[in-house]
Scaffold this active site. Structure first.
Site, short mmCIF file in Angstrom:
data_model
loop_
_atom_site.label_atom_id
_atom_site.label_comp_id
_atom_site.label_asym_id
_atom_site.label_seq_id
_atom_site.Cartn_x
_atom_site.Cartn_y
_atom_site.Cartn_z
N SER A 456 0.86 -1.18 0.00
CA SER A 456 0.00 0.00 0.00
C SER A 456 0.89 1.23 0.00
CB SER A 456 -0.90 0.01 1.24
OG SER A 456 -1.51 1.27 1.43
N TYR A 469 -1.85 -0.67 10.34
CA TYR A 469 -1.96 -0.97 8.90
C TYR A 469 -0.69 -0.56 8.16
CZ TYR A 469 -3.86 -1.03 4.16
OH TYR A 469 -4.07 -1.28 2.82
#
Length: 586
Positions: A456, A469
């Protein structure tokens, strides 16, 4: 002379034109015959790995070209290796092994050069059902290719001529008298196996055989008897009278892929394939070659010679086995379908069995072979069982896409140890399990492959709202970089794909630490609405994944904001740190 290394092969002798050819056969007679023709300085043993994989479906035949392996050499050698005499040899073999049906022809290197002659001369019409060519052009086509560039030189065409001229350095040496024979019967013959292993990464195991020095010495006459005469006066009627499959190794040190730019002129029924490999693909990529040859032969037998899938990169991924985790929705689903459109065989893996089955069904609807598998990627034992079952039932995966992931927002102090464990188990350990279990099998197979880990933009863009995350994705990025370095020597590429804001269902299932259930539902709806307004579709990420595999890219930020953050992380990291301090609106 060396003995055959083909387990269970039947041998016969075929006499033709003053020589005796050694022919090996595998598989049941009566099935479609596939005739494999070897190149220089090989013998038929170069095909042993491919032949064993084809023998379950076809009658597989390979013969030692005159003067090679267990076949006898013409006397005198000069003039004994012309394309006309090699065509006589092929017809004699074809008549012996398949007198009543045309054969499917496969050639590598000089075997392909010969086979182009076989498939374009009138006297073989009706004896050849199809032709698969790799790493060996038609001398007639090559001659016309050179002439067109000499008659109408442009900087690009001159560059192509000079480039191929440099790659053909060995051809000039082989035309010199005596010296090539002395080298092959002396130091070069002794060193050749080590050269193949180090430069071409060709494994041993019965190849090359002990006949190599004499094979290579005799084979110099293939060049001397044919190259200059044909390049000076190429035939004008060298049109293929059978469907042709062209397999181009993109790392071939001896032939430029530009040689085949105009091949449709000579072979109108043409299927193109490419693979990231060096020259000796019969030894380094036997699984993929057997798949492509078998698929092509079966399609011709069924009356449908066009086998290329409609999607982009079909020449690259056709027939390859691709596994995608998290394939039930979002980026995983789009990636699985993109590979399906490129002709790959797709394994759609997700912890949601119904979602995985839907993706597999859509892939089959697009003409691909596809299967659904259910697993929680964070479960080590379940992943081990999955890897074992897939390897047993489908084979070693060629491309692995570790995409499964979950979202988690909230400040560091609101994130509990249980939250950390959950996000790391899926986002990081799921990737580790996939790389370890499927990547190890790729490495042990020794035929290359590619691993894609979906990270990501959060991997390099710190945020006070995404500590868990972002940490998991940063770890995936570093894991990918480390693994890429380790596997580079095994021809296995590793890519970290780093999307930004993509409109996927992950927003509707993301968790938010430190809030109650009602607030979490509100935050999910808000995130889903914002991502929807951003409107970046997962199909664009899927396209970037396929492109990254083809180009063997290391790190791929996908969206504009991801590319911007990646650039800032490298050149202005302080700016990203200041942005990270901004409290996101709730």
């Amino acid at each position: 002379m060396s003995g055959t290394v083909w387990a269970g092969a039947r041998e016969r002798r075929v006499r033709t034109g003053g020589v005796e050819l050694c022919v090996a056969e595998l598989g049941e007679r009566g099935r479609p015959a596939v005739v494999l023709v070897h190149g220089y300085p090989d013998s038929k043993e170069v095909w042993s790995e491919v032949a064993s994989r084809l023998a379950g479906r076809f009658h597989v035949v390979a013969y030692d070209v005159r003067g090679h392996g267990r076949s006898t050499a013409p006397r005198p050698l000069r003039g004994g290796f012309t394309l006309e005499k090699l065509t006589d040899d092929f017809l004699a073999v074809a008549d012996a092994v398949s007198p009543d049906r045309p054969v499917h022809l496969v050639g590598h290197d000089w075997g392909s050069v010969q086979a182009w002659e076989f498939v374009t001369v009138g006297r073989t019409a009706g004896r050849i059902a199809s032709f698969t060519s790799m790493s060996g052009p038609s001398l007639d086509h090559f001659g016309h290719w050179i002439n067109r560039r000499l008659k109408r030189p442009t900087p690009r065409r001159v560059g192509q001529l000079l480039g191929q001229g440099a790659r053909s350095w060995y051809v000039y040496l082989l035309h010199t008298p005596v010296l090539p024979e002395l080298a092959w019967r002396g130091p070069l013959g002794r060193c050749w196996p080590r050269i193949l292993e180090r430069v071409e990464k060709v494994p041993g195991g019965g190849y090359p055989t002990s006949s190599l020095p004499s094979d290579a010495a005799h084979g110099t006459w293939l060049y001397r008897d044919n190259v200059r005469p044909r390049l000076r006066s190429p035939r004008a009627d060298a049109y293929a009278h059978a469907p042709v499959q062209l397999i181009t190794p993109l790392g071939d040190a001896f032939l430029s892929e530009r040689l085949h730019d105009e091949l449709e002129r000579w072979a109108p029924r043409l299927t193109r394939r490419t693979l990231p490999a060096r020259h000796w693909v019969p030894r380094t990529r036997p699984d993929l070659l057997a798949t492509w040859i078998g698929e092509f032969v079966a399609s011709v037998e069924d009356g449908r010679p066009e086998v290329t899938a409609p999607g982009r990169y079909a020449d690259r991924f056709g027939g390859q086995l691709v596994l995608v985790t998290g394939a039930g929705s979002g980026i995983g689903r789009a990636t699985a379908l993109a590979f399906a459109e490129a002709g790959a065989r797709v394994l759609a893996v997700d912890r949601d069995a119904e979602a995985a089955a839907r993706t597999a069904g859509e892939a089959r609807g697009r003409g691909a072979a596809a299967w659904a598998e259910t697993v929680d990627v964070s479960d080590e034992q379940a992943m081990e069982k999955l890897a074992e079952r897939i390897t047993t039932e489908y084979g070693v995966v060629d491309v692995l896409v570790n995409n499964a992931g979950i979202g988690l927002g909230g400040s560091f102090f609101d994130t509990t140890p249980e939250d950390w464990k959950e996000v790391l188990d899926v986002n990081l350990w799921g990737v580790i399990h996939g790389c370890r279990l499927f990547g190890r099998r790729m490495a042990e197979r020794g035929q290359g492959g590619h691993i894609v880990n979906v990270a990501s933009a959060a991997a390099f863009q710190p945020s006070r709202a995404l500590p868990a995350y972002g940490t998991s994705k940063a770890a995936v990025l570093m894991l990918s970089e480390c693994l890429r370095a380790e596997l580079a020597g095994r021809d296995i590429g590793v890519t970290a794909v780093c999307p930004g804001f993509v409109n996927t269902p992950i927003t509707s299932t993301a968790r938010f630490a430190g809030v109650d259930a009602e607030e979490e539902r509100r935050l999910r709806k808000r995130a889903a609405r914002l991502y929807g307004l951003r409107g970046y579709p997962p199909e664009k990420v899927a396209a970037a994944i396929l492109r990254a595999v083809v180009r063997d890219e290391a790190v791929v930020p996908v969206t504009p904001e991801a590319r911007t953050a990646y650039a800032l992380s490298r050149w202005m990291p302080g700016a990203l740190r200041r942005i990270a301090r901004v409290k996101p609106p709730m």
